[in-house]
Design a protein around this motif. Structure first.
Motif, PDB file in Angstrom:
ATOM      1  N   ASN A 179       0.851  -1.182   0.000  1.00 37.99           N
ATOM      2  CA  ASN A 179       0.000   0.000   0.000  1.00 37.99           C
ATOM      3  C   ASN A 179       0.892   1.240   0.000  1.00 37.99           C
ATOM      4  OD1 ASN A 179      -2.208  -1.622   0.000  1.00 37.99           O
ATOM      5  ND2 ASN A 179      -2.724  -1.311   2.161  1.00 37.99           N
ATOM      6  N   LEU A 180       0.516   2.185  -0.828  1.00 38.50           N
ATOM      7  CA  LEU A 180       1.385   3.355  -1.024  1.00 38.50           C
ATOM      8  C   LEU A 180       1.107   4.438   0.024  1.00 38.50           C
ATOM      9  CD1 LEU A 180       3.461   4.914  -2.779  1.00 38.50           C
ATOM     10  CD2 LEU A 180       1.551   5.646  -4.208  1.00 38.50           C
ATOM     11  N   CYS A 181       2.159   4.806   0.748  1.00 32.43           N
ATOM     12  CA  CYS A 181       2.086   5.901   1.723  1.00 32.43           C
ATOM     13  C   CYS A 181       3.211   6.886   1.431  1.00 32.43           C
ATOM     14  CB  CYS A 181       2.287   5.373   3.146  1.00 32.43           C
ATOM     15  SG  CYS A 181       0.991   4.263   3.681  1.00 32.43           S
ATOM     16  N   ILE A 182       3.107   8.067   2.028  1.00 29.76           N
ATOM     17  CA  ILE A 182       4.172   9.065   1.890  1.00 29.76           C
ATOM     18  C   ILE A 182       4.584   9.443   3.308  1.00 29.76           C
ATOM     19  CG2 ILE A 182       4.875  11.220   0.764  1.00 29.76           C
ATOM     20  CD1 ILE A 182       3.574   9.460  -1.334  1.00 29.76           C
ATOM     21  N   LYS A 183       5.896   9.497   3.550  1.00 32.35           N
ATOM     22  CA  LYS A 183       6.295   9.661   4.953  1.00 32.35           C
ATOM     23  C   LYS A 183       6.766  11.050   5.352  1.00 32.35           C
ATOM     24  CE  LYS A 183      10.966   7.678   4.797  1.00 32.35           C
ATOM     25  NZ  LYS A 183      11.669   6.415   5.071  1.00 32.35           N
ATOM     26  N   PHE A 184       6.784  11.978   4.428  1.00 30.95           N
ATOM     27  CA  PHE A 184       7.242  13.333   4.770  1.00 30.95           C
ATOM     28  C   PHE A 184       6.373  14.327   4.002  1.00 30.95           C
ATOM     29  CE2 PHE A 184      10.057  17.016   4.813  1.00 30.95           C
ATOM     30  CZ  PHE A 184      10.614  16.951   6.082  1.00 30.95           C
ATOM     31  N   PRO A 185       6.059  15.469   4.585  1.00 33.95           N
ATOM     32  CA  PRO A 185       5.189  16.417   3.871  1.00 33.95           C
ATOM     33  C   PRO A 185       5.881  17.094   2.688  1.00 33.95           C
ATOM     34  CG  PRO A 185       5.936  17.370   5.938  1.00 33.95           C
ATOM     35  CD  PRO A 185       6.413  15.952   5.930  1.00 33.95           C
ATOM     36  N   ARG A 229     -11.946  14.187  10.372  1.00 37.93           N
ATOM     37  CA  ARG A 229     -12.171  13.330   9.215  1.00 37.93           C
ATOM     38  C   ARG A 229     -10.895  13.212   8.370  1.00 37.93           C
ATOM     39  NH1 ARG A 229     -16.797  13.796   4.560  1.00 37.93           N
ATOM     40  NH2 ARG A 229     -16.553  11.650   3.871  1.00 37.93           N
ATOM     41  N   CYS A 230     -10.177  14.304   8.277  1.00 38.75           N
ATOM     42  CA  CYS A 230      -8.903  14.306   7.544  1.00 38.75           C
ATOM     43  C   CYS A 230      -7.944  13.343   8.228  1.00 38.75           C
ATOM     44  CB  CYS A 230      -8.339  15.729   7.533  1.00 38.75           C
ATOM     45  SG  CYS A 230      -6.673  15.862   6.868  1.00 38.75           S
ATOM     46  N   LYS A 231      -7.889  13.450   9.541  1.00 39.82           N
ATOM     47  CA  LYS A 231      -7.012  12.564  10.310  1.00 39.82           C
ATOM     48  C   LYS A 231      -7.396  11.099  10.098  1.00 39.82           C
ATOM     49  CE  LYS A 231      -5.843  11.651  15.125  1.00 39.82           C
ATOM     50  NZ  LYS A 231      -5.574  12.305  16.407  1.00 39.82           N
ATOM     51  N   GLN A 232      -8.678  10.804  10.265  1.00 39.52           N
ATOM     52  CA  GLN A 232      -9.148   9.418  10.147  1.00 39.52           C
ATOM     53  C   GLN A 232      -8.912   8.860   8.743  1.00 39.52           C
ATOM     54  OE1 GLN A 232     -10.061   7.439  12.532  1.00 39.52           O
ATOM     55  NE2 GLN A 232     -10.060   9.014  14.115  1.00 39.52           N
ATOM     56  N   ASN A 233      -9.133   9.699   7.748  1.00 39.95           N
ATOM     57  CA  ASN A 233      -9.024   9.236   6.372  1.00 39.95           C
ATOM     58  C   ASN A 233      -7.615   8.959   5.909  1.00 39.95           C
ATOM     59  OD1 ASN A 233     -11.098   8.931   4.186  1.00 39.95           O
ATOM     60  ND2 ASN A 233     -11.994  10.544   5.481  1.00 39.95           N
ATOM     61  N   TYR A 234      -6.699   9.807   6.317  1.00 36.29           N
ATOM     62  CA  TYR A 234      -5.359   9.732   5.712  1.00 36.29           C
ATOM     63  C   TYR A 234      -4.233   9.421   6.686  1.00 36.29           C
ATOM     64  CZ  TYR A 234      -8.096  12.303   2.276  1.00 36.29           C
ATOM     65  OH  TYR A 234      -9.075  12.691   1.408  1.00 36.29           O
ATOM     66  N   PHE A 235      -4.428   9.657   7.968  1.00 38.09           N
ATOM     67  CA  PHE A 235      -3.278   9.604   8.871  1.00 38.09           C
ATOM     68  C   PHE A 235      -3.383   8.573   9.997  1.00 38.09           C
ATOM     69  CE2 PHE A 235      -3.320  13.765   6.833  1.00 38.09           C
ATOM     70  CZ  PHE A 235      -2.020  13.840   6.356  1.00 38.09           C
ATOM     71  N   PHE A 280      -1.581   8.076   4.060  1.00 39.34           N
ATOM     72  CA  PHE A 280      -1.997   6.914   3.267  1.00 39.34           C
ATOM     73  C   PHE A 280      -2.778   7.375   2.045  1.00 39.34           C
ATOM     74  CE2 PHE A 280      -5.155   3.219   2.871  1.00 39.34           C
ATOM     75  CZ  PHE A 280      -4.354   2.585   1.932  1.00 39.34           C
ATOM     76  N   THR A 281      -2.339   6.918   0.874  1.00 40.28           N
ATOM     77  CA  THR A 281      -2.909   7.393  -0.389  1.00 40.28           C
ATOM     78  C   THR A 281      -4.200   6.683  -0.787  1.00 40.28           C
ATOM     79  OG1 THR A 281      -1.729   5.740  -1.695  1.00 40.28           O
ATOM     80  CG2 THR A 281      -0.562   7.810  -1.267  1.00 40.28           C
ATOM     81  N   GLY A 282      -4.397   5.442  -0.294  1.00 43.79           N
ATOM     82  CA  GLY A 282      -5.536   4.647  -0.750  1.00 43.79           C
ATOM     83  C   GLY A 282      -5.196   3.814  -1.981  1.00 43.79           C
ATOM     84  N   ASP A 283      -3.985   3.948  -2.503  1.00 43.99           N
ATOM     85  CA  ASP A 283      -3.582   3.199  -3.699  1.00 43.99           C
ATOM     86  C   ASP A 283      -2.657   2.033  -3.359  1.00 43.99           C
ATOM     87  OD1 ASP A 283      -4.764   4.429  -6.024  1.00 43.99           O
ATOM     88  OD2 ASP A 283      -3.535   6.196  -5.611  1.00 43.99           O
ATOM     89  N   GLY A 284      -2.774   0.998  -4.180  1.00 40.06           N
ATOM     90  CA  GLY A 284      -1.803  -0.087  -4.141  1.00 40.06           C
ATOM     91  C   GLY A 284      -0.711   0.225  -5.147  1.00 40.06           C
ATOM     92  N   CYS A 285       0.472  -0.329  -4.930  1.00 39.87           N
ATOM     93  CA  CYS A 285       1.599   0.053  -5.772  1.00 39.87           C
ATOM     94  C   CYS A 285       2.671  -1.033  -5.794  1.00 39.87           C
ATOM     95  CB  CYS A 285       2.168   1.346  -5.205  1.00 39.87           C
ATOM     96  SG  CYS A 285       3.541   2.024  -6.120  1.00 39.87           S
ATOM     97  N   ARG A 286       3.320  -1.169  -6.940  1.00 38.92           N
ATOM     98  CA  ARG A 286       4.425  -2.106  -7.072  1.00 38.92           C
ATOM     99  C   ARG A 286       5.696  -1.310  -7.322  1.00 38.92           C
ATOM    100  NH1 ARG A 286       6.505  -5.715 -10.917  1.00 38.92           N
ATOM    101  NH2 ARG A 286       5.173  -5.168 -12.674  1.00 38.92           N
TER     102      ARG A 286
END
Ligand code: WT7
Length: 630
Positions: A447-453, A467-473, A481-487
Motif C-alpha cells: 500500500n502506497l504511503c508518503i512519509k514526509f510532507p 475526518r482528515c485525520k481518520q481518512n489519511y493519517f 496513506f494514499t488509498g492506492d496499491g503500488c508495485r
C-alpha cells in the motif's frame, strides 16, 4: 528555481530535497513575489495532523500568476479558448487582458458582498470566465469551491451546504457535445435548500431562458459594467485557505479537501516546470475540466505561475467527431499535451482514420493522468500521437496531493509503459503491508504511503479536521496513506495498481461505492444495494450494482431505468451504473458485513473461483447471484 535537465541531476536534487527539505523548498519559493518573507519553512506532524509551510509568509497567488508577468508578458497569450462547437469563434486572452478581467471581476465580487475568507461556489462549464472567477476569488482572499458542471442539483447543494457558500457563480446553460444543459435551473433547484447563499452571479453562455430571482441573481455582464479594473491583491498568509475541492472517499459524503496559498503555489509550479520541461513560448494543453484538481493545478495555477500559454477547451474529445483533439493540437500548435487514459482509449477505439489527417508535429511532450494507463493505450499514444518522439509522462497524484507526485521528468527519466516511474524531489514514498510494516527493497508490492510532507499536501477536510485525520493519517500512524496499491519493480520504478479502498475510478472520475449505493437506496422500491467496480475497456472501471427490490413483480427494465434516473438526480450521470443486477439477497457474513470480494469476482466474470466462502451466512445467495451475473 532549479530545472532538472539530466538523470544525474535528478538524483542529486532528489537527495538534496530529502537531506535538506527546508533549504530545498525555500529555494523553490524564492523567485515568487512575497509581500512578506516567511520566518520558518516547515512545521509539521502527521499525528494531528498539522502541516504548515512558509510560516509567517504573506503573498497573493494572483500577483504571481498575473501582475508579476506584466512587465515581460503583457501581450503574450495566456489562454486560447476553444469552444465546444468548432464553428463558434475562438477567443484568446493576453496576460494583460486576463489581469484586467480578474481585477474587474474581483471588484464585482466585493460589490456583491464577498470578503476575505468567504466561500464562493463556482458551477460553470469550461469558459474563460471560469478561470477569471477562480482568480478573482483568490485576488480578494475568498475561498473558491468549484463544483464540476456535470454534478446534479442535489450534489451541488450538499457541497454548498457543507462549506456555507455565500455566493454562487454559474452560467445560464452549458454546451456539452450536442447537448444544452440547463445549469441555472439546477442552481435554482439546489438553492432551495441553501440558506447561506445570498447572491448568484450568472454568466450568459447559451442564452437559454432562465428565471432571475430578484435581489439574489445578477448578470455577470451587467455587474462588470459597474466596476473598474483597479483591485489590489489581498495579502494572504501562506497557510490561509486558497480553495476547497470536494472529492469522494470510501465512506460517507464527498469531503472538502483544503489547499492553502503558499505551499500549493510553490509545488504546482515546481512540478509543472520540471515534469513538462515547459519552455518559453510553448503552448500547453491540459484537457481536464477545471472542476477537478487536474484543472485547478494544471489548467489554471501552474501554467500561469510559469507565464505559459495554454489552451482551454470547452468540449469533449468526440465532438463533432473523434478527431477533435488532434485538430485542436494542429490549430494551436500545441507542444505539451496532457490528457487521461480513458480519452486515449476512446480515441484509439475510434480508429486511426481520425488521427491520420493531422500533422501533430508541434508535439514535444505527452502526459497522462487520473488512472492507471494500460500498456496498450500507452503504446498507441506513443506511436500514433507522439510518433515515438515525445516522452510520455505518466503522472500519479491525487486531489489531496495538490500536484504531481510520482512521474517521469520529460526527456530526463527513461519511461516504461504503465509506470509512473520515480518520485519527484521532495516526495518520499513508502510501501507498507496490511499491518503497516514498511516493505523495503525492490521487486515488492504494497500500500502506497508518503512519509514526509511536501508543500501542497492536504491541510484538512473542510469543517471536520478529524475526518482528515481518520481518512489519511490513522490507518498507518506517522504516514499519509494514499488509498492506492503500488508495485516497485527491480529498478525502483513505481507502478500504481489502483485503489485498495472502496473508491472507484470511472473514466478518470473518482466515485465512492457508498455514494452510489446511497443514491440507489433513495429509490422507494430498493431495500439494499451493493456497488463494486469491474474492469472496463474504455472507462478503466465500470460500475456494477447489485440491488434488492421489495416489489417482486416489478418490471426489471423499468426498475433499471428508474435507478439510473435516481443516480443521475442524486450525483450526476458520471455515476450511473453500467450494469444493474436484481438479486434477492447479498452475500453477508454472520456479523452482517457484505462480502464485497465475492461481488467483485462476480462483476469481473470470475464465477468459478470465489475464494473462501465459509463465513457466509447463506451460501445459497451466492448461487443465485452467479446464475444471474450480467
Ligand atoms: C486517484 C486520485 C491526479 C489528478 C486526477 C485524479 C488515480 C491518478 C494516476 C496515474 C495510476 C492514477 C489513483 C489516485 N490516479 N493518477 N498516473 N496512474 N493511477 O485525482 O480524482 O483525486 O484521483 O486517481 O488511484 O488515488 P483524484
Amino acid at each position: 528555481m532549479s530545472r532538472i535537465t539530466s538523470i544525474e541531476q535528478y538524483h542529486q536534487e532528489y537527495k538534496r530535497s530529502i537531506d535538506h527539505p527546508e533549504e530545498f523548498w525555500a529555494e523553490q519559493a524564492e523567485q515568487f513575489v512575497w509581500k512578506k518573507k516567511w520566518d520558518r519553512v516547515l512545521d509539521w506532524n502527521f499525528i494531528d495532523p498539522k502541516i504548515n509551510w512558509y510560516i509567517g509568509g504573506k503573498l497573493n497567488i494572483t500577483e504571481n500568476c498575473l501582475d508579476r508577468h506584466l512587465p515581460a508578458r503583457a501581450d503574450q497569450i495566456a489562454y486560447y479558448w476553444e469552444p465546444n462547437d468548432p464553428a463558434e469563434k475562438a477567443v484568446q486572452f493576453t496576460y494583460k487582458q486576463l489581469h484586467e478581467q480578474v481585477c474587474k471581476f474581483a471588484n464585482v465580487l466585493k460589490k456583491n458582498g464577498a470578503k476575505k475568507g468567504d466561500r464562493i461556489c463556482i458551477y460553470m462549464p469550461m469558459v474563460p470566465e471560469l478561470v477569471i472567477a477562480l482568480l478573482a476569488c483568490a485576488r480578494i482572499g475568498a475561498i473558491h469551491s468549484v463544483v464540476f458542471g456535470g454534478f446534479s442539483a442535489s450534489a451541488l447543494s450538499s457541497r454548498i451546504q457543507d462549506s456555507d457558500c455565500k455566493i454562487v457563480i454559474a452560467t445560464d446553460g452549458a454546451y456539452r457535445a450536442a447537448k444544452d444543459i440547463p445549469m441555472k435551473e439546477l442552481v435554482d433547484e439546489a438553492l432551495e435548500v441553501c440558506p447561506s447563499v445570498s447572491k448568484v452571479i450568472v454568466l450568459e453562455r447559451t442564452q437559454t431562458k432562465i428565471k432571475m430571482v430578484a435581489g439574489r441573481d445578477v448578470f455577470w455582464n451587467d455587474e462588470m459594467k459597474k466596476v473598474n479594473s483597479d483591485c489590489a491583491a489581498e495579502p494572504m498568509d501562506a497557510e490561509d485557505m486558497l480553495f476547497i475541492l470536494y472529492t469522494s472517499g470510501s465512506t460517507g459524503k464527498p469531503k472538502g479537501v483544503v489547499h492553502t496559498c503558499g505551499g500549493y503555489m510553490v509545488y504546482t509550479h515546481y512540478t509543472f516546470e520540471n515534469v513538462f520541461q515547459y519552455r518559453d513560448n510553448e503552448v500547453f494543453w491540459c484537457t481536464a475540466d477545471i472542476g477537478w484538481i487536474t484543472g485547478h493545478s494544471y489548467c489554471v495555477y501552474a501554467p500561469l505561475l510559469a507565464g505559459a500559454t495554454s489552451v482551454i477547451f470547452e468540449g469533449v474529445p468526440t465532438y463533432p467527431d473523434a478527431s477533435r483533439f488532434w485538430q485542436v493540437i494542429d490549430k494551436y500548435k500545441v507542444n505539451i499535451f496532457y490528457t487521461a487514459p480513458t480519452a486515449i482509449r476512446a480515441l484509439e477505439a475510434a480508429g486511426l482514420n481520425f488521427v491520420n489527417p493531422y500533422q501533430l508535429d508541434s508535439l514535444r511532450v505527452l502526459g497522462s493522468v487520473g488512472e492507471p494507463i494500460n500498456e496498450e493505450a500507452w503504446n498507441w499514444y506513443n506511436k500514433n500521437i507522439g510518433k515515438e518522439k515525445c516522452p510520455i509522462v505518466d503522472t500519479w497524484w491525487q486531489t489531496e496531493t495538490g500536484g504531481m507526485m510520482i512521474s517521469p521528468i520529460a526527456g530526463v527519466t527513461l519511461t516504461k509503459p504503465g509506470f509512473a516511474t520515480l518520485p519527484l524531489p521532495g516526495i518520499q514514498p513508502v510501501l507498507v503491508d496490511e499491518k503497516g510494516n514498511e516493505i523495503f527493497g525492490n521487486g515488492v508490492e504494497g500500500n502506497l504511503c508518503i512519509k514526509f510532507p511536501w508543500p501542497s499536501i492536504i491541510r484538512s477536510t473542510y469543517g471536520d479536521h478529524e475526518r482528515c485525520k481518520q481518512n489519511y493519517f490513522v490507518t498507518y500512524p506517522g504516514l499519509y496513506f494514499t488509498g492506492d496499491g503500488c508495485r516497485r519493480d527491480e529498478n525502483g520504478y513505481y507502478r500504481i495498481t489502483g485503489r485498495v479502498d472502496d473508491v472507484m475510478n470511472v473514466s478518470g472520475h473518482r466515485i465512492g461505492t457508498a455514494e452510489v449505493e446511497s443514491a440507489i437506496n433513495m429509490h422507494a422500491d430498493i431495500v439494499e444495494s451493493a456497488v463494486v467496480a469491474y474492469p472496463h475497456d474504455i472507462k478503466g472501471q465500470g460500475i456494477y450494482a447489485f440491488v434488492i427490490c421489495t416489489k417482486k413483480n416489478k418490471d426489471k427494465d423499468a426498475l433499471r431505468k428508474e435507478i439510473l434516473a435516481e443516480v443521475t438526480k442524486v450525483i450526476g450521470s458520471i455515476a450511473k451504473p453500467d450494469k444493474i443486477q436484481i438479486v434477492s439477497g447479498l452475500p453477508k457474513t454472520r456479523s452482517g458485513k457484505i462480502m464485497r470480494r465475492i461481488l467483485r469476482k462476480v462483476a469481473e466474470g470470475e464465477l468459478t473461483n470465489l475464494g473462501d466462502t465459509s463465513t457466509l451466512l447463506d451460501p445459497a445467495v451466492v448461487d443465485e447471484i452467479k446464475a444471474g451475473a450480467l
